[in-house]
Write a protein that holds these residues in place. Structure first.
Motif, PDB file in Angstrom:
ATOM      1  N   ALA A 144      -7.510  -3.877 -27.894  1.00 43.70           N
ATOM      2  CA  ALA A 144      -8.503  -2.814 -28.101  1.00 43.70           C
ATOM      3  C   ALA A 144      -8.215  -1.699 -27.120  1.00 43.70           C
ATOM      4  O   ALA A 144      -7.476  -1.878 -26.136  1.00 43.70           O
ATOM      5  N   ALA A 157     -13.748  -7.169 -27.047  1.00 46.07           N
ATOM      6  CA  ALA A 157     -12.420  -6.752 -27.516  1.00 46.07           C
ATOM      7  C   ALA A 157     -11.990  -7.576 -28.726  1.00 46.07           C
ATOM      8  O   ALA A 157     -11.442  -7.037 -29.701  1.00 46.07           O
ATOM      9  N   LYS A 161     -11.146  -6.578 -32.630  1.00 46.40           N
ATOM     10  CA  LYS A 161      -9.839  -6.906 -33.196  1.00 46.40           C
ATOM     11  C   LYS A 161      -9.972  -7.708 -34.486  1.00 46.40           C
ATOM     12  O   LYS A 161      -9.244  -7.477 -35.454  1.00 46.40           O
ATOM     13  N   LYS A 166     -11.825  -0.086 -31.415  1.00 47.38           N
ATOM     14  CA  LYS A 166     -10.822  -0.826 -32.171  1.00 47.38           C
ATOM     15  C   LYS A 166      -9.482  -0.089 -32.074  1.00 47.38           C
ATOM     16  O   LYS A 166      -9.414   1.133 -32.197  1.00 47.38           O
TER      17      LYS A 166
END
Length: 413
Positions: free
Chosen positions: A255, A354, A358, A410
């Motif tokens: 990320a 994160a 993802k 993202k």
């Protein structure tokens, strides 16, 4: 000053729900509860019986027996997570400028068990007979120092000690340090191991911990029956890199790190501002730092401790910042699974945020049963769900009035 782009390229963790980042995230996806009866000591004479300990932990399964002997448990956890993050990233120290690689790792309490043990030893044998390793094993900065020694990172090495906000301050400070040109790569995060009679007793007498003996009704953020947090332990470490540095070596990217906001309530030793304004300002600053709008955010990994004051105040703070968009946000607390890992909490939650971006997945607030009108947001109750996410915010609010928020995006090449 040019603001350089910063990305997350490596992750490592050891938590109450997994012995690695992958295991911990899979358990979070599955809604696994890490809360259980305390095994570290006999709780017969204490009111609090539950904690979120790292399960089935044997140092020699991760570390050389000789090196582990002179590391406190919190340092062991940090070292394990840092080595995993470096291996995961494919980072090659021989090809890096190690003077531009640093470490920022928080711990709120450090090696309290060592202090308890050495105090007992001193009372019994005399204080000039305590271990010569007591001080260098116990101080909060030693996890950061040992990681730097192990990795060979010679840049900035620091340890924010900001209670429950420490992990978020560590990753946020590392982000700014790279973004503003002072480093190319930083290992950052937090580590904690304070499931001890003294820590639990101290938190108990200040009425911060739940005294529930039912693991499914102990760490219950945003639930009307919440009665205090559950103490957790473990570590999470992230490798952050300047984008060009990461791309030059072909690194995978989890990320992009885009915003960080930090404030202080300047109000009370332990209680947050009732109107949540300190936390609200931290969130607003993180958005401004990223140049993002409130409506850009899809998910908030809340501080969500399961205390009456925190959860209501954080809900109000979110409404203050996001207005009508707050109704569209997913706001879950993974502390329902990990317990409250103090100085490691923000780091674990940054890692989970994160991975949520993802994989396009919202982790749940598990064991949620009784809605609270003061916490009337979408808390992703009980079951996680797939969702197309672009921005995720993670909050940490610590004793002393410390507030920190980070904003992740993202990765879009």
């Amino acid at each position: 000053m040019e603001k350089r782009r910063v990305v997350i390229t490596g992750i490592g963790a050891i938590t109450p729900i997994g012995h690695s980042a992958t295991e911990s995230w899979q358990a979070a996806r599955n809604g696994v509860c890490g809360v259980a009866p305390i095994t570290a000591y006999d709780t017969a004479d204490q009111r609090v019986k539950l904690a979120a300990e790292v399960k089935d932990y044997q140092p020699e399964n991760f570390l050389d027996k000789k090196e582990a002997k002179h590391m406190a448990r919190f340092t062991q956890f940090a070292m394990i997570a840092a080595r995993e993050a470096l291996q995961d990233s494919g980072f090659n120290a021989e090809q890096a400028d190690l003077d531009r690689c640093g470490v920022i790792v928080s711990s709120g309490i450090g090696a309290l068990q060592n202090t308890e043990d050495e105090h007992d030893r001193g009372r019994e044998k005399g204080f000039d007979r305590v271990s010569p390793f007591y001080i260098p094993m116990s101080i909060c900065n030693m996890a950061a120092g040992r990681i730097a020694i192990d990795a060979g990172f010679r840049g900035m090495c620091s340890c924010p000690v900001t209670a429950c906000a420490g992990g978020t301050n560590a990753v946020g400070d590392a982000f700014h340090y790279i973004r503003d040109g002072y480093a190319d790569a930083m290992l950052c995060g937090g580590s904690e191991s304070a499931v001890t009679p003294l820590a639990v007793g101290g938190f108990t007498t200040m009425k911060a911990l739940t005294q529930s003996e039912d693991p499914s009704r102990a760490s219950i953020p945003f639930d009307a029956e919440r009665s205090g947090f559950v103490l957790g332990e473990g570590a999470a470490i992230l490798l952050l890199e300047e984008l060009g540095h990461a791309q030059a070596r072909g690194a995978k990217i989890y990320a992009e790190f885009v915003g960080y906001g930090v404030t202080c309530d300047a109000y009370h030793m332990t209680a947050p501002l009732p109107d949540g304004s300190g936390g609200a300002k931290a969130m607003a600053l993180a958005l401004a730092d990223a140049g993002a709008k409130p409506e850009d955010v899809d998910y908030i990994n809340a501080h969500g401790t399961s205390t009456p004051l925190n959860d209501a105040g954080e809900t109000l703070a979110i409404k203050t910042v996001f207005g009508d968009h707050a109704k569209k946000l997913a706001v879950s607390s993974t502390k329902s699974m990990t317990g409250h890992m103090l100085g490691a909490a923000g780091a674990v939650e940054a890692l989970f945020s994160a991975l949520a971006l993802k994989e396009g997945y919202l982790p749940a607030t598990i064991n949620y049963q009784v809605p609270d009108p003061a916490c009337d947001l979408d808390v992703v109750p009980n079951v996680g769900r797939d969702s197309d996410l672009r921005y995720a915010l993670s909050n940490s609010l610590g004793f002393g009035g410390h507030n920190g928020s980070i904003l992740l995006k993202k990765w879009e090449a």
